[in-house]
Scaffold this motif. Structure first.
Motif, PDB file in Angstrom:
ATOM      1  N   ASN A   1      39.957  33.131 -19.886  1.00 10.36           N
ATOM      2  CA  ASN A   1      41.393  32.934 -19.848  1.00 10.36           C
ATOM      3  C   ASN A   1      42.056  33.928 -20.808  1.00 10.36           C
ATOM      4  O   ASN A   1      41.814  33.883 -22.008  1.00 10.36           O
ATOM      5  CB  ASN A   1      41.728  31.495 -20.256  1.00 10.36           C
ATOM      6  CG  ASN A   1      43.189  31.183 -20.136  1.00 10.36           C
ATOM      7  OD1 ASN A   1      43.995  32.031 -19.791  1.00 10.36           O
ATOM      8  ND2 ASN A   1      43.537  29.941 -20.432  1.00 10.36           N
ATOM      9  N   PRO A   2      42.889  34.845 -20.322  1.00 11.98           N
ATOM     10  CA  PRO A   2      43.491  35.839 -21.220  1.00 11.98           C
ATOM     11  C   PRO A   2      44.453  35.219 -22.236  1.00 11.98           C
ATOM     12  O   PRO A   2      44.657  35.777 -23.300  1.00 11.98           O
ATOM     13  CB  PRO A   2      44.229  36.777 -20.270  1.00 11.98           C
ATOM     14  CG  PRO A   2      44.439  35.998 -19.034  1.00 11.98           C
ATOM     15  CD  PRO A   2      43.299  35.017 -18.939  1.00 11.98           C
ATOM     16  N   TRP A   3      45.030  34.079 -21.939  1.00 10.16           N
ATOM     17  CA  TRP A   3      45.962  33.427 -22.869  1.00 10.16           C
ATOM     18  C   TRP A   3      45.217  32.705 -23.989  1.00 10.16           C
ATOM     19  O   TRP A   3      45.801  32.418 -25.027  1.00 10.16           O
ATOM     20  CB  TRP A   3      46.856  32.442 -22.131  1.00 10.16           C
ATOM     21  CG  TRP A   3      47.654  33.104 -21.055  1.00 10.16           C
ATOM     22  CD1 TRP A   3      47.460  32.973 -19.712  1.00 10.16           C
ATOM     23  CD2 TRP A   3      48.736  34.019 -21.207  1.00 10.16           C
ATOM     24  NE1 TRP A   3      48.355  33.747 -19.034  1.00 10.16           N
ATOM     25  CE2 TRP A   3      49.156  34.393 -19.917  1.00 10.16           C
ATOM     26  CE3 TRP A   3      49.395  34.545 -22.304  1.00 10.16           C
ATOM     27  CZ2 TRP A   3      50.201  35.279 -19.718  1.00 10.16           C
ATOM     28  CZ3 TRP A   3      50.436  35.435 -22.096  1.00 10.16           C
ATOM     29  CH2 TRP A   3      50.826  35.790 -20.819  1.00 10.16           C
ATOM     30  N   ALA A   4      43.951  32.406 -23.797  1.00 11.42           N
ATOM     31  CA  ALA A   4      43.191  31.660 -24.802  1.00 11.42           C
ATOM     32  C   ALA A   4      42.965  32.471 -26.073  1.00 11.42           C
ATOM     33  O   ALA A   4      42.811  31.911 -27.144  1.00 11.42           O
ATOM     34  CB  ALA A   4      41.859  31.221 -24.229  1.00 11.42           C
ATOM     35  N   SER A   5      42.956  33.788 -25.970  1.00 13.38           N
ATOM     36  CA  SER A   5      42.691  34.619 -27.142  1.00 13.38           C
ATOM     37  C   SER A   5      43.945  34.900 -27.966  1.00 13.38           C
ATOM     38  O   SER A   5      43.848  35.419 -29.067  1.00 13.38           O
ATOM     39  CB  SER A   5      42.049  35.935 -26.713  1.00 13.38           C
ATOM     40  OG  SER A   5      42.937  36.651 -25.888  1.00 13.38           O
TER      41      SER A   5
ATOM     42  N   ALA B   1      51.459  32.198 -32.666  1.00 14.50           N
ATOM     43  CA  ALA B   1      52.553  33.072 -33.096  1.00 14.50           C
ATOM     44  C   ALA B   1      52.789  34.190 -32.079  1.00 14.50           C
ATOM     45  O   ALA B   1      53.936  34.544 -31.795  1.00 14.50           O
ATOM     46  CB  ALA B   1      52.238  33.660 -34.466  1.00 14.50           C
ATOM     47  N   ALA B   2      51.717  34.735 -31.529  1.00 12.90           N
ATOM     48  CA  ALA B   2      51.861  35.784 -30.516  1.00 12.90           C
ATOM     49  C   ALA B   2      52.488  35.227 -29.246  1.00 12.90           C
ATOM     50  O   ALA B   2      53.321  35.894 -28.613  1.00 12.90           O
ATOM     51  CB  ALA B   2      50.509  36.411 -30.216  1.00 12.90           C
ATOM     52  N   LEU B   3      52.101  34.037 -28.857  1.00 17.38           N
ATOM     53  CA  LEU B   3      52.704  33.418 -27.668  1.00 17.38           C
ATOM     54  C   LEU B   3      54.189  33.141 -27.887  1.00 17.38           C
ATOM     55  O   LEU B   3      54.998  33.353 -26.980  1.00 17.38           O
ATOM     56  CB  LEU B   3      51.963  32.121 -27.319  1.00 17.38           C
ATOM     57  CG  LEU B   3      50.577  32.289 -26.721  1.00 17.38           C
ATOM     58  CD1 LEU B   3      49.904  30.929 -26.562  1.00 17.38           C
ATOM     59  CD2 LEU B   3      50.652  32.992 -25.385  1.00 17.38           C
TER      60      LEU B   3
END
Length: 61
Positions: A35-39, A43-45
């Motif tokens: 999952n690319p969002w898991a890394s 704060a980045a999200l």
């Protein structure tokens, strides 16, 4: 959450070290999840969300 912050309930060591068979199995399972969002950190999200809302506001104006 990334697996490098998880602590094994079996041996009380970080899962990323893979000291016991439970750690190694969970480390392999977590590495297989692509999952690319898991890394991304929270704060980045949040920054990405703010940038997207700003871009939408500029397009709407």
């Amino acid at each position: 959450m990334t697996y490098d912050r998880l602590v094994c309930a079996n041996c009380a060591a970080p899962v990323s070290e893979g000291r016991c068979r439970v750690c190694r199995a969970n480390r392999e399972r977590l590495q297989q999840e692509t999952n690319p969002w898991a890394s991304l950190s929270p704060a980045a999200l949040l920054t990405l969300l703010i940038v997207l809302v700003g871009a939408l506001a500029l397009l709407a104006h």
